[in-house]
Write a protein that holds these residues in place. Structure first.
Motif, PDB file in Angstrom:
ATOM      1  N   ASN A 153       0.838  -1.189   0.000  1.00  0.00           N
ATOM      2  CA  ASN A 153       0.000   0.000   0.000  1.00  0.00           C
ATOM      3  C   ASN A 153       0.878   1.246   0.000  1.00  0.00           C
ATOM      4  O   ASN A 153       1.975   1.252   0.569  1.00  0.00           O
ATOM      5  CB  ASN A 153      -0.892   0.011   1.238  1.00  0.00           C
ATOM      6  N   LEU A 154       0.377   2.283  -0.600  1.00  0.00           N
ATOM      7  CA  LEU A 154       1.060   3.567  -0.585  1.00  0.00           C
ATOM      8  C   LEU A 154       0.061   4.636  -0.173  1.00  0.00           C
ATOM      9  O   LEU A 154      -0.853   4.965  -0.932  1.00  0.00           O
ATOM     10  CB  LEU A 154       1.650   3.893  -1.953  1.00  0.00           C
ATOM     11  N   GLN A 155       0.230   5.125   1.033  1.00  0.00           N
ATOM     12  CA  GLN A 155      -0.605   6.222   1.519  1.00  0.00           C
ATOM     13  C   GLN A 155       0.071   7.528   1.150  1.00  0.00           C
ATOM     14  O   GLN A 155       1.204   7.778   1.560  1.00  0.00           O
ATOM     15  CB  GLN A 155      -0.786   6.125   3.036  1.00  0.00           C
ATOM     16  N   MET A 156      -0.617   8.335   0.374  1.00  0.00           N
ATOM     17  CA  MET A 156      -0.047   9.583  -0.115  1.00  0.00           C
ATOM     18  C   MET A 156      -0.806  10.748   0.493  1.00  0.00           C
ATOM     19  O   MET A 156      -2.014  10.905   0.249  1.00  0.00           O
ATOM     20  CB  MET A 156      -0.134   9.631  -1.647  1.00  0.00           C
ATOM     21  N   ASN A 157      -0.119  11.527   1.297  1.00  0.00           N
ATOM     22  CA  ASN A 157      -0.714  12.694   1.951  1.00  0.00           C
ATOM     23  C   ASN A 157      -0.055  13.967   1.450  1.00  0.00           C
ATOM     24  O   ASN A 157       1.036  13.937   0.879  1.00  0.00           O
ATOM     25  CB  ASN A 157      -0.554  12.582   3.465  1.00  0.00           C
ATOM     26  N   LEU A 158      -0.709  15.076   1.695  1.00  0.00           N
ATOM     27  CA  LEU A 158      -0.176  16.393   1.313  1.00  0.00           C
ATOM     28  C   LEU A 158       0.297  16.393  -0.137  1.00  0.00           C
ATOM     29  O   LEU A 158       1.416  16.807  -0.459  1.00  0.00           O
ATOM     30  CB  LEU A 158       0.974  16.773   2.252  1.00  0.00           C
ATOM     31  N   LEU A 159      -0.557  15.934  -1.003  1.00  0.00           N
ATOM     32  CA  LEU A 159      -0.181  15.794  -2.408  1.00  0.00           C
ATOM     33  C   LEU A 159       0.072  17.148  -3.049  1.00  0.00           C
ATOM     34  O   LEU A 159      -0.644  18.132  -2.812  1.00  0.00           O
ATOM     35  CB  LEU A 159      -1.258  15.027  -3.165  1.00  0.00           C
ATOM     36  N   HIS A 160       1.102  17.175  -3.879  1.00  0.00           N
ATOM     37  CA  HIS A 160       1.504  18.356  -4.623  1.00  0.00           C
ATOM     38  C   HIS A 160       1.143  18.179  -6.095  1.00  0.00           C
ATOM     39  O   HIS A 160       0.963  17.042  -6.575  1.00  0.00           O
ATOM     40  CB  HIS A 160       3.017  18.574  -4.514  1.00  0.00           C
ATOM     41  N   LEU A 161       1.093  19.288  -6.807  1.00  0.00           N
ATOM     42  CA  LEU A 161       0.863  19.216  -8.246  1.00  0.00           C
ATOM     43  C   LEU A 161       1.901  18.315  -8.918  1.00  0.00           C
ATOM     44  O   LEU A 161       1.585  17.576  -9.862  1.00  0.00           O
ATOM     45  CB  LEU A 161       0.903  20.602  -8.871  1.00  0.00           C
ATOM     46  N   GLU A 162       3.123  18.383  -8.413  1.00  0.00           N
ATOM     47  CA  GLU A 162       4.222  17.615  -9.014  1.00  0.00           C
ATOM     48  C   GLU A 162       4.097  16.115  -8.783  1.00  0.00           C
ATOM     49  O   GLU A 162       4.859  15.326  -9.350  1.00  0.00           O
ATOM     50  CB  GLU A 162       5.573  18.066  -8.430  1.00  0.00           C
ATOM     51  N   ASP A 163       3.150  15.687  -7.958  1.00  0.00           N
ATOM     52  CA  ASP A 163       2.936  14.256  -7.747  1.00  0.00           C
ATOM     53  C   ASP A 163       2.073  13.648  -8.846  1.00  0.00           C
ATOM     54  O   ASP A 163       1.882  12.426  -8.879  1.00  0.00           O
ATOM     55  CB  ASP A 163       2.278  14.012  -6.388  1.00  0.00           C
ATOM     56  N   THR A 164       1.538  14.480  -9.712  1.00  0.00           N
ATOM     57  CA  THR A 164       0.738  13.980 -10.825  1.00  0.00           C
ATOM     58  C   THR A 164       1.583  13.089 -11.718  1.00  0.00           C
ATOM     59  O   THR A 164       2.644  13.497 -12.202  1.00  0.00           O
ATOM     60  CB  THR A 164       0.168  15.142 -11.656  1.00  0.00           C
ATOM     61  N   ALA A 165       1.124  11.865 -11.906  1.00  0.00           N
ATOM     62  CA  ALA A 165       1.876  10.891 -12.691  1.00  0.00           C
ATOM     63  C   ALA A 165       1.078   9.595 -12.789  1.00  0.00           C
ATOM     64  O   ALA A 165       0.071   9.415 -12.090  1.00  0.00           O
ATOM     65  CB  ALA A 165       3.225  10.593 -12.026  1.00  0.00           C
ATOM     66  N   VAL A 166       1.551   8.720 -13.637  1.00  0.00           N
ATOM     67  CA  VAL A 166       1.072   7.345 -13.628  1.00  0.00           C
ATOM     68  C   VAL A 166       1.933   6.565 -12.642  1.00  0.00           C
ATOM     69  O   VAL A 166       3.171   6.598 -12.755  1.00  0.00           O
ATOM     70  CB  VAL A 166       1.131   6.699 -15.020  1.00  0.00           C
ATOM     71  N   TYR A 167       1.314   5.923 -11.703  1.00  0.00           N
ATOM     72  CA  TYR A 167       2.013   5.177 -10.669  1.00  0.00           C
ATOM     73  C   TYR A 167       1.961   3.683 -11.014  1.00  0.00           C
ATOM     74  O   TYR A 167       0.892   3.127 -11.269  1.00  0.00           O
ATOM     75  CB  TYR A 167       1.372   5.434  -9.304  1.00  0.00           C
ATOM     76  N   TYR A 168       3.152   3.080 -10.999  1.00  0.00           N
ATOM     77  CA  TYR A 168       3.282   1.681 -11.373  1.00  0.00           C
ATOM     78  C   TYR A 168       3.694   0.839 -10.161  1.00  0.00           C
ATOM     79  O   TYR A 168       4.668   1.165  -9.478  1.00  0.00           O
ATOM     80  CB  TYR A 168       4.333   1.506 -12.460  1.00  0.00           C
ATOM     81  N   CYS A 169       2.973  -0.219  -9.951  1.00  0.00           N
ATOM     82  CA  CYS A 169       3.377  -1.195  -8.936  1.00  0.00           C
ATOM     83  C   CYS A 169       4.580  -1.974  -9.454  1.00  0.00           C
ATOM     84  O   CYS A 169       4.654  -2.316 -10.646  1.00  0.00           O
ATOM     85  CB  CYS A 169       2.216  -2.144  -8.652  1.00  0.00           C
ATOM     86  N   TYR A 170       5.499  -2.251  -8.563  1.00  0.00           N
ATOM     87  CA  TYR A 170       6.757  -2.918  -8.924  1.00  0.00           C
ATOM     88  C   TYR A 170       6.957  -4.103  -8.006  1.00  0.00           C
ATOM     89  O   TYR A 170       6.736  -4.017  -6.785  1.00  0.00           O
ATOM     90  CB  TYR A 170       7.908  -1.926  -8.766  1.00  0.00           C
ATOM     91  N   PHE A 171       7.394  -5.217  -8.607  1.00  0.00           N
ATOM     92  CA  PHE A 171       7.665  -6.412  -7.818  1.00  0.00           C
ATOM     93  C   PHE A 171       8.940  -7.053  -8.313  1.00  0.00           C
ATOM     94  O   PHE A 171       9.028  -7.457  -9.469  1.00  0.00           O
ATOM     95  CB  PHE A 171       6.501  -7.400  -7.934  1.00  0.00           C
ATOM     96  N   HIS A 172       9.932  -7.105  -7.430  1.00  0.00           N
ATOM     97  CA  HIS A 172      11.222  -7.734  -7.732  1.00  0.00           C
ATOM     98  C   HIS A 172      11.205  -9.093  -7.049  1.00  0.00           C
ATOM     99  O   HIS A 172      11.250  -9.177  -5.813  1.00  0.00           O
ATOM    100  CB  HIS A 172      12.343  -6.847  -7.197  1.00  0.00           C
ATOM    101  N   ASN A 173      11.113 -10.130  -7.846  1.00  0.00           N
ATOM    102  CA  ASN A 173      10.865 -11.471  -7.319  1.00  0.00           C
ATOM    103  C   ASN A 173      12.142 -12.287  -7.293  1.00  0.00           C
ATOM    104  O   ASN A 173      12.717 -12.601  -8.338  1.00  0.00           O
ATOM    105  CB  ASN A 173       9.818 -12.168  -8.196  1.00  0.00           C
ATOM    106  N   GLY A 174      12.584 -12.618  -6.089  1.00  0.00           N
ATOM    107  CA  GLY A 174      13.776 -13.434  -5.942  1.00  0.00           C
ATOM    108  C   GLY A 174      15.000 -12.601  -5.637  1.00  0.00           C
ATOM    109  O   GLY A 174      14.930 -11.389  -5.487  1.00  0.00           O
ATOM    110  N   GLY A 175      16.142 -13.292  -5.500  1.00  0.00           N
ATOM    111  CA  GLY A 175      17.389 -12.604  -5.219  1.00  0.00           C
ATOM    112  C   GLY A 175      18.458 -12.991  -6.215  1.00  0.00           C
ATOM    113  O   GLY A 175      18.371 -14.010  -6.898  1.00  0.00           O
ATOM    114  N   GLY A 176      19.476 -12.193  -6.312  1.00  0.00           N
ATOM    115  CA  GLY A 176      20.603 -12.489  -7.180  1.00  0.00           C
ATOM    116  C   GLY A 176      20.266 -12.409  -8.652  1.00  0.00           C
ATOM    117  O   GLY A 176      19.340 -11.725  -9.075  1.00  0.00           O
ATOM    118  N   PHE A 177      21.050 -13.163  -9.435  1.00  0.00           N
ATOM    119  CA  PHE A 177      20.919 -13.075 -10.885  1.00  0.00           C
ATOM    120  C   PHE A 177      19.627 -13.678 -11.420  1.00  0.00           C
ATOM    121  O   PHE A 177      19.251 -13.406 -12.558  1.00  0.00           O
ATOM    122  CB  PHE A 177      22.122 -13.750 -11.553  1.00  0.00           C
ATOM    123  N   SER A 178      18.967 -14.501 -10.638  1.00  0.00           N
ATOM    124  CA  SER A 178      17.730 -15.145 -11.107  1.00  0.00           C
ATOM    125  C   SER A 178      16.496 -14.315 -10.841  1.00  0.00           C
ATOM    126  O   SER A 178      15.395 -14.707 -11.212  1.00  0.00           O
ATOM    127  CB  SER A 178      17.579 -16.512 -10.442  1.00  0.00           C
TER     128      SER A 178
END
Length: 119
Positions: A79-104
């Motif tokens: 979850n991402l709770q965003m408070n005190l939002l600014h005009l500069e926060d306008t964007a497309v927000y992408y969820c990111y998932f880094h699965n695993g460790g190392g080179f794999s």
């Protein structure tokens, strides 16, 4: 494979708040990083906040003190709770998932959710 389902986003006035959520499912490894990136019009995608499986958290300097990243009790939801939002926060927000460790390790991205901050 990991599937990411984002929710939240929308239109808010400056100083307002929004909450984004992202649920991950599939073949999830115990070592992982979840979080959010964003891309504003004409700009490169940038990190907003991430949290590891050991709960180590990183924030972009521009959101420190205003945004809070957390995991739900289900652990595979970030979850991402965003408070005190600014005009500069306008964007497309992408969820990111880094699965695993190392080179794999494999990176996964959500489809993106639009956050628009207006006056």
């Amino acid at each position: 494979q990991v599937q990411l389902v984002e929710s939240g986003g929308g239109l808010v006035q400056t100083g307002g708040s929004l909450r984004l959520s992202c649920a991950a499912s599939g073949n999830i490894f115990s070592i992982n990083v979840m979080g959010w990136y964003r891309q504003a019009p004409g700009k490169q995608r940038e990190l907003v906040a991430t949290i590891t499986n050991t709960n180590y958290i990183r924030y972009a300097d521009s959101v420190k003190g205003r945004f809070t990243i957390s995991k739900s009790a289900a652990e595979n939801t970030v979850n991402l709770q965003m408070n005190l939002l600014h005009l500069e926060d306008t964007a497309v927000y992408y969820c990111y998932f880094h699965n695993g460790g190392g080179f794999s390790a494999v990176d996964y991205w959500g489809k993106g959710t639009l956050v628009t901050v207006s006056t």
